[in-house]
Every structure is written in structure tokens, then in C-alpha cells.
Scaffold this active site. Structure first.
Site, PDB file in Angstrom:
ATOM      1  N   GLU A   1       0.859  -1.180   0.000  1.00 35.44           N
ATOM      2  CA  GLU A   1       0.000   0.000   0.000  1.00 35.44           C
ATOM      3  C   GLU A   1       0.893   1.227   0.000  1.00 35.44           C
ATOM      4  O   GLU A   1       1.739   1.376   0.868  1.00 35.44           O
ATOM      5  CB  GLU A   1      -0.845   0.054   1.282  1.00 35.44           C
ATOM      6  CG  GLU A   1      -2.014  -0.881   1.321  1.00 35.44           C
ATOM      7  CD  GLU A   1      -2.746  -0.764   2.664  1.00 35.44           C
ATOM      8  OE1 GLU A   1      -2.623   0.263   3.357  1.00 35.44           O
ATOM      9  OE2 GLU A   1      -3.443  -1.730   3.012  1.00 35.44           O
TER      10      GLU A   1
ATOM     11  N   ASP B   1      -5.843   8.834  10.731  1.00 31.57           N
ATOM     12  CA  ASP B   1      -4.481   8.419  11.059  1.00 31.57           C
ATOM     13  C   ASP B   1      -3.999   8.924  12.409  1.00 31.57           C
ATOM     14  O   ASP B   1      -4.295  10.039  12.820  1.00 31.57           O
ATOM     15  CB  ASP B   1      -3.524   8.905   9.967  1.00 31.57           C
ATOM     16  CG  ASP B   1      -3.672   8.097   8.697  1.00 31.57           C
ATOM     17  OD1 ASP B   1      -3.587   6.848   8.786  1.00 31.57           O
ATOM     18  OD2 ASP B   1      -3.900   8.685   7.632  1.00 31.57           O
TER      19      ASP B   1
END
Lengths: 268, 400
Positions: free
Chosen positions: A49, A60
Site C-alpha cells: 500500500e 491516522d
């Protein structure tokens, strides 16, 4: 069959599960990114990824936020991002996925972005803020560009909703292991184990299940794999390693950590 | 492959719900409860009680005779939201949402704040209704609004300083969302503006609509008719949508005023509707200040409460349909308006609200004396005197 699907069936025939590795492109810089990717490939990662930084990464935690900020401050732009992907593509045939936020794609136009991504050699996309209800145009563009769309589910996602999300998901289904942002460290929770069991039952082997957010160590990986997920997704652990490694050692350090993680996925 | 579009929560192209999956059950629970309690007579009664006896509603509609005379055009009325408890319109929404959180049996409330007014209003509502609260605030804002940080502490809230990104409202929202993702079971996120994923823009608008409803009623009493125009400042846009919404289906001229900062041609402003482009941020599709790559730009306004790169999705829609005109005012015009209102009327406006004053100075001149304009004075300016003092000191220096 897509390249991601192929990878999963190839692994299945070898009795292996998948190690999916995440890194942020442009962190700590372009050279560091290339070294890290070479390390991931040498170490045996199955799918990579590639994070493209966004100024406001709400899903995040601190590690990936910091990597995004550094990548943006180094001037990471889409054109250069796609160039790096083309460079990676020349070295490997491994499935590549872009992970970023909806606005990055929306700004270019979903189709325009995916056309460029496909040309560079991308196989799938993960957008943690793309809700399935908002995804019609996104899915149309993905179909047109033969791009897998990996959706996320969470331990609190209802059975009905998982079914709805399954209709939009291709490649694999991304199960978020915790209530929290990426990279949060906690011991493995009972609710996570319940979520794996519930999801497996609903998915009924129609698509692989990958688990991510908070998979840091080979021990974490082993535990999750023992509950029957098809892939472990490791991100913040790689970024932390990169953060603490001088640039000339990134490739070798990443290689050896990747090997350790990959070993947990064999003979499954 | 068609998946259902939401039936609800879109304003034309704008709004919607772009959120991490973990928040979906919480947002659905919120929507369900809001729709239920919105219809509930007892809930309404309880909220009206707090609005009247705790917050101080209705607020006066004051005819600013000195300002009107000075400008020499339409009659200017001020909707005095600055007189509410806490000194701003924010309490209308925080009482509504905190009461809802209480009905939903949530034990902990989190909120973001820019200028600190929403943080203070959240702290007050939470003290009043006995719920624990924690406030996220950008580091830059904690410096320029340090007294509000102290007020929140006094009121019993924990204030988290956010050092990420531009260290302003946008980053405080990011951090509050991350907290909510982590504590989704126990926590209620009390958003302060008409932004975010559905149902927030609708809910905040509804709680703030008391402003426009009162304006309608009060103007009828004074003038036997609606005002000819209403003006309000727009950051996220909660006092503006609260002012505008009850008047949308009338023929009243409606004007929102954005922060032009150091000028629309510089990059230092927050005039999202004037120069922004469509995008997705904080769970909604709306106009944004962003670069060609979709990265959100740094913004600037002398008013911390307007320093935001997005705007409520309903405003984005009202701009596109043309029903509302969105003007802008520069920092300099705002300071002039701040000084003018202070000197002519003895009312110190918040720098946010001074944007609306700056605009009425321009608009009133173009209208006849028989016409009337209502300006929503969303907050009082005590919190801003230090910023104004500094601005005046620097600008006297610069001109020497």
C-alpha cells in the site's frame, strides 16, 4: 481476475496468508521510499500500500500524520508520485494499492485520477473516508479503470452494513481491528476477536479479509492470523522503523523486519 | 454497481457523509435521536426553558440609531446575540446538543473550538447539564485567545492543545474526530458550526434558527414587516444559517460576509465561498480553500472564529442557487468597523461579527432611509481587545 485476487489465490495454494505493507511515499524522501520498497520486496511482502499524503488525515494516528506532514513538506506531488510508482513497477510485479483520502481523488476527478493511477501500475484503492453511500461515482470510475476498491469495516459495523459494503468491495475487505486511529497500540481486544468471527461468517469466503490498524509485531500478526484472517496489514510499524533508521540502512532494516512479519504468514 | 445514496443530508451537490466507518454507527444513532427529539414536545420545552432562563433569550433587536445616522442610508438593526450568556450565539447550539447528549445518555462530550467561543459555550452547557467535557483547540488559537482557554478551565473543561497542521480550527476538528473514533461508544461530539457530516449541518442550523425566527417576529412588531435585508458573518456559518434559514422563502435580501483577511488576491484569507473550489473535508462535500492537488490551504483571518478553509454545505448550496450573496471584508475594514460600532453605539463587537458590520457600512449607503437592515451581532468583542490593540499598534508603526 485482478492482480490482487490472483495474489490471494496464489498464496492459498502455497498455504500462506498475505502480508500487506504500508508506507508513505515521500517519507522521509524519495530515495528513502525507494529503499523501503526494495526492502519490502526482498523481505517478501505480498502486497504494498502506497500512502499519498493528505493535509488532514483524520483516520491516522501520530506516526502516519507525521509521515504525511514530512512528505508534504518535501513537496510530494501527484505527478512525482505516479513517476515513483512507474519506477517501482519496473522493478516488481507485486500488487500495488494507493491509500489516501477522498479529496485527493475528487479534486482530480475520480476517473482522471484512476486513469493515471492505472497507467502508472496501480491495482487498487483504499480511502478511509469514502462511505459506501457516497461511492457511486467512485465505483463507476473504478470499474471503468479496472481498479479494485477496498472498503473498510470496523468492529462496530452492523451485519446489514457489512453486506452492503461487501457489494462495493473488491480485492479484499479491510477490517479495522480497533476503535482508534492507525498505529494505536493496545493488547488484542475481545471485541476484535468477535469482529473477526462475525465478519468471517458474513463474508463466507467470498473475499479475503485483511486486518489492520495496530498490527505492530510478529506476535500481533500471529494472534490475528490464528483467528483466521487472510491478511495482516502493517503500516505504522514500518514507518516508525524508517523514522529511526539512517537512510543508508533503510533497505536492510526493512528487509529483515519484513522477513520476520512474513514468516508468521506461512504454513497457515 | 449502485449503492444507495442517502435520502437525507444533501443540499444540492453539497453535504453528505464522508466518514471513517467506525463513526457510522455513532452518526446513525445521532441522526435517529435527533429526529426523534426534534419532534418531542418535552425536549423542546426543556430546551426553551434553558434558552430563556440560562442563556437569556430572546435577545433584543436594537435599532442602532447613531450608526444609522453616521452612515446615512437604511435603518440598521442589531440582533444582539452578543448579549447571550457566554457572549455569543454559540450557546443556542451547545444547549441543544448537550441536552440531546444527555437524553442519549452520553457521559462525555468533546468539542473543537477556534476563537474559543464554542469551547466556552460547550463548557457552560456541560456544567449546567452536568456532563464532563473536553475541548480541542489549535495551538495558534490558544495563544491569541488565551483568556478563553482560562475560562474553559475555570468552567471545568479539559483543553487539549493541537499542534498539528495549521494549529487552528481545522486541526482542532481533525483531533476531535480522532478522539471520537477512539471513544465512539461513550462520547458525544458536539460540533460548533453548521459543518461536518450529516446530520450536523441540519442540526446546528435548526438549533441556531431561533435567531432568524426572533428577527422575523421582532421586525413585525417594530415595522409591521420583514426587514429588507439581513447580514451575518460566515466562517463555518452557524450564526449566518440560523439568521437566514427562517427567511429563505421570503423576498428578503440575504447577505453573508466572509473573511477577506489581507485581501482576496493574497493567499491569506478565509473567503471559501468567494474563491474556493468543491471538495471533501471533515465529512462533507462543500467549497474549500485548497490547492490543485486537493491539499487544504492555510487560511488567515484576524478573527479566529472565521479562520477555516471550509464552509457549511448549505451555504455552498445557497451560493450556487444565488439565493444568498456572499461578500467579504478585509482585516482592515473589520478593524474600522469594530472601532466605528464601539464609538458610535458603545457596543464592542466580536471581530467575527465586525465582518457583518463592515458590510452593512457599505450596503446601508446604497439603500433608502425607509428600508431596514438587520445585522446579526453574533458575539461580543471583549475577547478581541488585545488583538485589536496589537493590530492598531503595528499598523501605526507601519504607517510611520
Amino acid at each position: 481476475m485482478s492482480k490482487i485476487q490472483n495474489k490471494f489465490s496464489e498464496l492459498k495454494s502455497k498455504k500462506e496468508k498475505a502480508l500487506i505493507a504500508y508506507i508513505m511515499v515521500g517519507f522521509p524522501n524519495e530515495t528513502g521510499t525507494m529503499s523501503a520498497i526494495r526492502g519490502l520486496i526482498k523481505g517478501g511482502a505480498d502486497i504494498i500500500e502506497l500512502g499519498f499524503p493528505f493535509s488532514d488525515p483524520i483516520a491516522d494516528g501520530p506516526v502516519i500524520q507525521n509521515a504525511s506532514t514530512i512528505s508534504l513538506s518535501k513537496g510530494t506531488k501527484l505527478q512525482q508520485f505516479f513517476k515513483i510508482i512507474k519506477k517501482i513497477r519496473k522493478e516488481t510485479n507485486i500488487p500495488l494499492i494507493i491509500m489516501t483520502y477522498t479529496n485527493i481523488l475528487y479534486r482530480q476527478g475520480y476517473n482522471e485520477f484512476m486513469k493515471n493511477a492505472k497507467k502508472a501500475g496501480i491495482d487498487g484503492l483504499i480511502l478511509p473516508d469514502m462511505s459506501v453511500e457516497e461511492s457511486n461515482n467512485y465505483l463507476d470510475a473504478a470499474k471503468r479503470n479496472k481498479m479494485d476498491t477496498i472498503f473498510l469495516i470496523s468492529p462496530n459495523t452492523s451485519k446489514e452494513r457489512i453486506k452492503k459494503i461487501l457489494k462495493a468491495t473488491s480485492g479484499f475487505l479491510y477490517l479495522v481491528s480497533i476503535f482508534g486511529t492507525t498505529g494505536m497500540r493496545t493488547k488484542i481486544q475481545q471485541y476484535t476477536i468477535d469482529a473477526i468471527k462475525k465478519t468471517k461468517k458474513i463474508v463466507n469466503k467470498k473475499i479475503p479479509i485483511g486486518i489492520g490498524f495496530g498490527v505492530y509485531t510478529p506476535e500481533d500478526a500471529k494472534k490475528f492470523l490464528s483467528f483466521g484472517v487472510d491478511a495482516i496489514i502493517v503500516g505504522s510499524a514500518f514507518l516508525r522503523l524508517i523514522e529511526h533508521t539512517p537512510s543508508n540502512k533503510i533497505e536492510s532494516k526493512i528487509t529483515s523486519f519484513t522477513k520476520k512479519m512474513k514468516n508468521t504468514t506461512r504454513n497457515r | 454497481m449502485k449503492v444507495n445514496q442517502p435520502k437525507y443530508g444533501r443540499f444540492g451537490d453539497f453535504g453528505g457523509r464522508y466518514i471513517p466507518e467506525t463513526l457510522v454507527p455513532a452518526i446513525e444513532e445521532l441522526e435517529e435521536n435527533y429526529l426523534k427529539f426534534r419532534q418531542d414536545k418535552n425536549f423542546r420545552k426543556e430546551l426553551d426553558y434553558y434558552l430563556k432562563y440560562y442563556a437569556g433569550r430572546p435577545t433584543p433587536l436594537y435599532f442602532a440609531k447613531n450608526l444609522t445616522k453616521k452612515i446615512g442610508g437604511a435603518k440598521i438593526y442589531l440582533k444582539r446575540e452578543d448579549l447571550l450568556h457566554g457572549g455569543a450565539h454559540k450557546i443556542n447550539n451547545t444547549l441543544g446538543q448537550a441536552l440531546l447528549a444527555k437524553k442519549m445518555k452520553k457521559k462525555r462530550i468533546i468539542a473543537e473550538t477556534g476563537a474559543g467561543q464554542h469551547g466556552v459555550a460547550t463548557s457552560m452547557a456541560c456544567s449546567c447539564l452536568e456532563i464532563k467535557s473536553e475541548i480541542y483547540m489549535g495551538y495558534k488559537d490558544t495563544i491569541r485567545q488565551k483568556l478563553n482557554v482560562f475560562r474553559m478551565n475555570l468552567l471545568g473543561s479539559k483543553v487539549h492543545t493541537v499542534k498539528a497542521g495549521s494549529q487552528t480550527l481545522k486541526d482542532a476538528i481533525n483531533e476531535a474526530i480522532r478522539d471520537w473514533i477512539t471513544n465512539v461508544d461513550t462520547t458525544y461530539y458536539l460540533l460548533g458550526s453548521a459543518v461536518g457530516p450529516h446530520p450536523y449541518p441540519v442540526m446546528v442550523r435548526d438549533f441556531q434558527s431561533v435567531i432568524g425566527e426572533e428577527i422575523k417576529k421582532q421586525m413585525k412588531e417594530i415595522n409591521k414587516k420583514s426587514p429588507d435585508a439581513v447580514i451575518a458573518c460566515v466562517g463555518g456559518g452557524s450564526n449566518a444559517i440560523g439568521t437566514f434559514y427562517p427567511l429563505l422563502d421570503s423576498d428578503v435580501e440575504i447577505i453573508g460576509v466572509e473573511a477577506a483577511g489581507k485581501g482576496l488576491k493574497t493567499q491569506q484569507h478565509s473567503a471559501t465561498l468567494n474563491v474556493g473550489t468543491k471538495g471533501v473535508l471533515h465529512g462533507m462535500m462543500t467549497y474549500l480553500l485548497q490547492d490543485k492537488e486537493g491539499q487544504i490551504r492555510q487560511t488567515h483571518s484576524i478573527a479566529a472564529g472565521l479562520d477555516y478553509p471550509g464552509v457549511g454545505p448549505e451555504h455552498a448550496h445557497l451560493k450556487d442557487t444565488g439565493r444568498v450573496k456572499y461578500h467579504s471584508a478585509t482585516d482592515r475594514e473589520v478593524i474600522d468597523a469594530f472601532l466605528l460600532l464601539t464609538r458610535t453605539e458603545g457596543i464592542i463587537p466580536a471581530l467575527e461579527s465586525a465582518h457583518a458590520i463592515a458590510d452593512v457600512i457599505k450596503v446601508a449607503k446604497t439603500k433608502s432611509k425607509s428600508e431596514s437592515i438587520v445585522v446579526t451581532l453574533s458575539g461580543r468583542g471583549d475577547k478581541d481587545v488585545e488583538v485589536v490593540e496589537e493590530y492598531l499598534r503595528k499598523n501605526v508603526k507601519n504607517s510611520k
